[in-house]
Each structure stands twice: as C-alpha cells, then as structure tokens.
Design a protein around this motif. Structure first.
Motif, PDB file in Angstrom:
ATOM      1  N   HIS A  17       0.335 -14.779  -8.186  1.00 13.27           N
ATOM      2  CA  HIS A  17       0.873 -13.422  -8.322  1.00 13.27           C
ATOM      3  C   HIS A  17      -0.035 -12.481  -7.537  1.00 13.27           C
ATOM      4  O   HIS A  17      -1.204 -12.307  -7.882  1.00 13.27           O
ATOM      5  CB  HIS A  17       0.899 -13.055  -9.815  1.00 13.27           C
ATOM      6  CG  HIS A  17       1.386 -11.678 -10.139  1.00 13.27           C
ATOM      7  ND1 HIS A  17       1.810 -11.340 -11.425  1.00 13.27           N
ATOM      8  CD2 HIS A  17       1.523 -10.551  -9.401  1.00 13.27           C
ATOM      9  CE1 HIS A  17       2.174 -10.066 -11.448  1.00 13.27           C
ATOM     10  NE2 HIS A  17       2.009  -9.555 -10.234  1.00 13.27           N
ATOM     11  N   HIS A  19       0.203  -8.980  -4.302  1.00 11.57           N
ATOM     12  CA  HIS A  19       1.049  -8.002  -3.602  1.00 11.57           C
ATOM     13  C   HIS A  19       0.568  -7.713  -2.195  1.00 11.57           C
ATOM     14  O   HIS A  19      -0.632  -7.590  -1.951  1.00 11.57           O
ATOM     15  CB  HIS A  19       1.084  -6.690  -4.397  1.00 11.57           C
ATOM     16  CG  HIS A  19       1.690  -6.879  -5.750  1.00 11.57           C
ATOM     17  ND1 HIS A  19       3.044  -6.774  -5.978  1.00 11.57           N
ATOM     18  CD2 HIS A  19       1.127  -7.223  -6.927  1.00 11.57           C
ATOM     19  CE1 HIS A  19       3.289  -7.026  -7.252  1.00 11.57           C
ATOM     20  NE2 HIS A  19       2.136  -7.303  -7.857  1.00 11.57           N
ATOM     21  N   HIS A  49       6.818  -6.574  -5.552  1.00 12.75           N
ATOM     22  CA  HIS A  49       7.749  -5.955  -6.493  1.00 12.75           C
ATOM     23  C   HIS A  49       9.147  -5.871  -5.880  1.00 12.75           C
ATOM     24  O   HIS A  49       9.338  -5.217  -4.840  1.00 12.75           O
ATOM     25  CB  HIS A  49       7.319  -4.517  -6.819  1.00 12.75           C
ATOM     26  CG  HIS A  49       6.011  -4.402  -7.524  1.00 12.75           C
ATOM     27  ND1 HIS A  49       5.831  -4.735  -8.845  1.00 12.75           N
ATOM     28  CD2 HIS A  49       4.802  -3.966  -7.090  1.00 12.75           C
ATOM     29  CE1 HIS A  49       4.583  -4.504  -9.196  1.00 12.75           C
ATOM     30  NE2 HIS A  49       3.919  -4.039  -8.149  1.00 12.75           N
ATOM     31  N   GLU A  74       8.268 -10.296  -8.010  1.00 13.27           N
ATOM     32  CA  GLU A  74       8.002  -9.726  -9.350  1.00 13.27           C
ATOM     33  C   GLU A  74       9.088  -8.683  -9.613  1.00 13.27           C
ATOM     34  O   GLU A  74       9.132  -7.649  -8.945  1.00 13.27           O
ATOM     35  CB  GLU A  74       6.611  -9.079  -9.396  1.00 13.27           C
ATOM     36  CG  GLU A  74       6.285  -8.490 -10.779  1.00 13.27           C
ATOM     37  CD  GLU A  74       4.869  -7.918 -10.885  1.00 13.27           C
ATOM     38  OE1 GLU A  74       4.251  -7.612  -9.843  1.00 13.27           O
ATOM     39  OE2 GLU A  74       4.390  -7.768 -12.036  1.00 13.27           O
ATOM     40  N   ASP A 258      -2.911 -10.975  -9.695  1.00 12.37           N
ATOM     41  CA  ASP A 258      -2.164  -9.719  -9.521  1.00 12.37           C
ATOM     42  C   ASP A 258      -2.928  -8.795  -8.554  1.00 12.37           C
ATOM     43  O   ASP A 258      -2.968  -7.579  -8.726  1.00 12.37           O
ATOM     44  CB  ASP A 258      -1.927  -9.024 -10.863  1.00 12.37           C
ATOM     45  CG  ASP A 258      -0.774  -8.016 -10.813  1.00 12.37           C
ATOM     46  OD1 ASP A 258      -0.151  -7.862  -9.749  1.00 12.37           O
ATOM     47  OD2 ASP A 258      -0.527  -7.380 -11.852  1.00 12.37           O
ATOM     48  N   HIS A 260      -3.967  -6.416  -5.714  1.00 11.54           N
ATOM     49  CA  HIS A 260      -3.316  -5.389  -4.889  1.00 11.54           C
ATOM     50  C   HIS A 260      -4.216  -4.973  -3.720  1.00 11.54           C
ATOM     51  O   HIS A 260      -3.717  -4.552  -2.687  1.00 11.54           O
ATOM     52  CB  HIS A 260      -3.010  -4.132  -5.715  1.00 11.54           C
ATOM     53  CG  HIS A 260      -1.813  -4.264  -6.614  1.00 11.54           C
ATOM     54  ND1 HIS A 260      -1.806  -5.054  -7.727  1.00 11.54           N
ATOM     55  CD2 HIS A 260      -0.578  -3.681  -6.565  1.00 11.54           C
ATOM     56  CE1 HIS A 260      -0.618  -4.957  -8.328  1.00 11.54           C
ATOM     57  NE2 HIS A 260       0.143  -4.138  -7.639  1.00 11.54           N
TER      58      HIS A 260
HETATM   59 MN    MN Z   1       2.031  -7.473  -9.896  1.00 12.29          MN
END
Ligand code: MN
Ligand code: AMP
Ligand code: MN
Ligand code: MN
Length: 287
Positions: A17, A19, A49, A74, A258, A260
C-alpha cells in the motif's frame, strides 16, 4: 497460490500500500518503485486513491529491475458517516467494471473540492482551490492532502497533520460531507477485476466498536478477504488488536507502509514491522 513454507513467505519484504503523484503521493510511480528497491522491498503494490493511472509505469520499472509488482488501488467508501478505505490487490486494472466504478468515485472530487474551498473562504482562507490544484499532478484526483500542503506552503499552519486537525476533519471549517462508493460496490469492483479486497488501516476510523464489527461483517459478506494488520498508520497495540480480528474472522493479513512521501510518512517503503507469524500473509495469494 504459492507453495512456499510459511517462514519463507513471512520473510518476504512485502509493502502492499503506497501512493504516487497519480493520487496524493510525492513521488512519480517510477521514482516510487526505485525508492522501494533501494529500501529492500521484494513485493510492491501501488495503491493510489481511486486511480490506476500509475500502474503501467510502475510495473514497467519494477519489471526492468526484477521487483515483483502487484497492481492495486485504494477505494474511498462511505460507511456509517465515516470515510473508509478499501484496498484492492492483484487487480486487472483495465477491467471495465472497476474502471467505471473508479471513474464514478473520482467524479465527485471536483465538486467536493469547490465546496471545501468555499468553506475555507468563510474562515478567511482565500483561493485554497487554486492553491491545492498547484500541488495535484493529476487534476482528476484532488485530495485533502493537496489542500493541506497548500495551507502549509502558504504559512497558515506548520505541517500537514496540524492542518488536518484544524481544518480538514469532520467538524472543522474546511471539511465537507461527501458520498463515496458503498462498501459493497468497492469490494464488488475489486472482485470483478480478479483482485483481493483489503480493509486499509482499520484503526484509523472513528467508528464505534459496533460499527467497526458491522464493517467487517459486511466486508466479509461482500467477499472481502484481508485486513491491513501492519500499517504505517498503526501503533503496535493497534497491530495486535487487528491481528486478533484477522484470527477471529479468518482474514488474510496485509503489511503496508501507506507511504506518501519522506516528509509526510512515519514509515518508509518496506520498513514496516513483520506480520505476527501465525497469520497468513495476503501475498500467499499474490505470488
Ligand atoms: Mn493510502
Ligand atoms: P481524501 O481522499 O481527499 O479525503 O484525502 C484523504 C488523504 O488525506 C489520506 O489518504 C491521507 O493522505 C491524508 N490524510 C487524511 N487524514 C490525515 C491526517 N490526519 N494527517 C495527515 N494526512 C491525512
Ligand atoms: Mn492519501
Ligand atoms: Mn487510506
């Protein structure tokens, strides 16, 4: 399905996961893959996303460097008055039902951004929409994170987390309600596209214990199969709590930074804790 022994499976550095600039990450898909490689990731999923526009580029770079890559997404979902995120792993990112569903979810983002900007204007913050757009590389995917970055850059608040606390969460002046996909739609699109549905960062939702149980009930009933036990957004206590949920409900377990960007993420790519050894890693189904 893989026939690897459990210990070998757990030893794989999987990060499922993160981005890119296709949603609200700071790195282009290519740079994200290179960073993952540099950090020792052995199995990577890109999960922007509501968007799959970075998958082809990421897959190409991953293949060129021999990194195993999992196409992901996601999806934003409305559940019990809260936004919940459902990750899809191992999707056919060109599947028509998934593409149409994601297009529908993205469509609402512009109108929401206009309302967010109007609501910030009422507390004296001017031109937030134009400011947020300057941080969004993908105009179709304007996120609250882009508003937050603009408010930091313009000196309104010291950092992104503080912006969220003061402006971008429910009850604060820049927050507006929005209707995302339903839980059943998100899980349905992922399954239609041949993917595995995963409840993302379950400790982050402001849901009562009863609503959280209902979330998992409906998720499993819809065909959802996994939960992020280890997440960059979880403390170790929260990890233990959702390891218990995975055991009780027979869910596969995911491991996910996650990530970023360097400045915004507590955990870098591939630097998550290992999964508890008795859980079945979701990547047993992705290798
Ligand atoms: Mn995320
Ligand atoms: P959106 O999908 O536009 O509602 O934006 C959600 C994104 O905002 C999340 O994926 C995170 O990247 C970011 N975000 C949400 N809450 C916070 C928070 N408290 N601190 C920092 N970033 C956050
Ligand atoms: Mn995000
Ligand atoms: Mn999320």
């Amino acid at each position: 399905m893989t026939s690897l022994p459990a210990a070998a499976l757990h030893a794989i550095n999987a990060d499922l996961h993160c981005h890119s600039t296709v949603s609200d990450g700071w790195l282009e898909p290519e740079a994200l893959v290179l960073r993952a490689l540099g950090n020792g990731v052995e199995l990577l999923a890109l999960t922007d996303h509501d968007e799959v526009g970075g998958i082809d580029a990421a897959a190409r770079v991953a293949a060129a460097h021999g990194l195993r890559f999992v196409p992901g997404v996601e999806i934003s979902v409305s559940f019990a008055g809260e936004t919940v995120h459902i990750v899809g792993l191992g999707i056919d990112h060109r599947h028509p039902a998934l593409s149409a569903g994601l297009a529908q979810v993205r469509e609402g983002r512009d109108a929401r951004a206009v309302r967010m900007s109007e609501s910030l204007e009422r507390v004296g913050i001017r031109d937030a929409l134009a400011g947020a757009r300057r941080f969004a590389r993908n105009p179709a995917l304007l996120s609250r994170a882009h508003f937050a970055r603009h408010l930091v850059a313009s000196g309104v608040m010291p950092d992104v987390r503080t912006v969220f606390d003061h402006y971008l969460v429910r009850g604060k002046p820049g927050f507006v309600d929005h209707q995302w996909a339903t839980l059943e739609q998100a899980v349905g699109w992922i399954r239609a596209a041949g993917g595995i549905a995963v409840v993302a960062h379950p400790a982050r939702y402001r849901l009562s214990a009863a609503d959280l149980a209902r979330l998992f009930d409906r998720f499993v009933a819809a065909g959802g199969e996994a939960v992020e036990v280890v997440s960059g957004a979880h403390t170790e206590d929260e990890m233990r709590r959702f390891a218990t949920v995975a055991r009780q409900r027979g869910l596969l377990a995911s491991r996910a930074s996650d990530f970023h960007g360097e400045k915004e993420s507590a955990v870098d790519l591939g630097r998550c804790n290992p999964l508890p050894p008795d859980l079945e890693p979701v990547w047993s189904r992705l290798l």
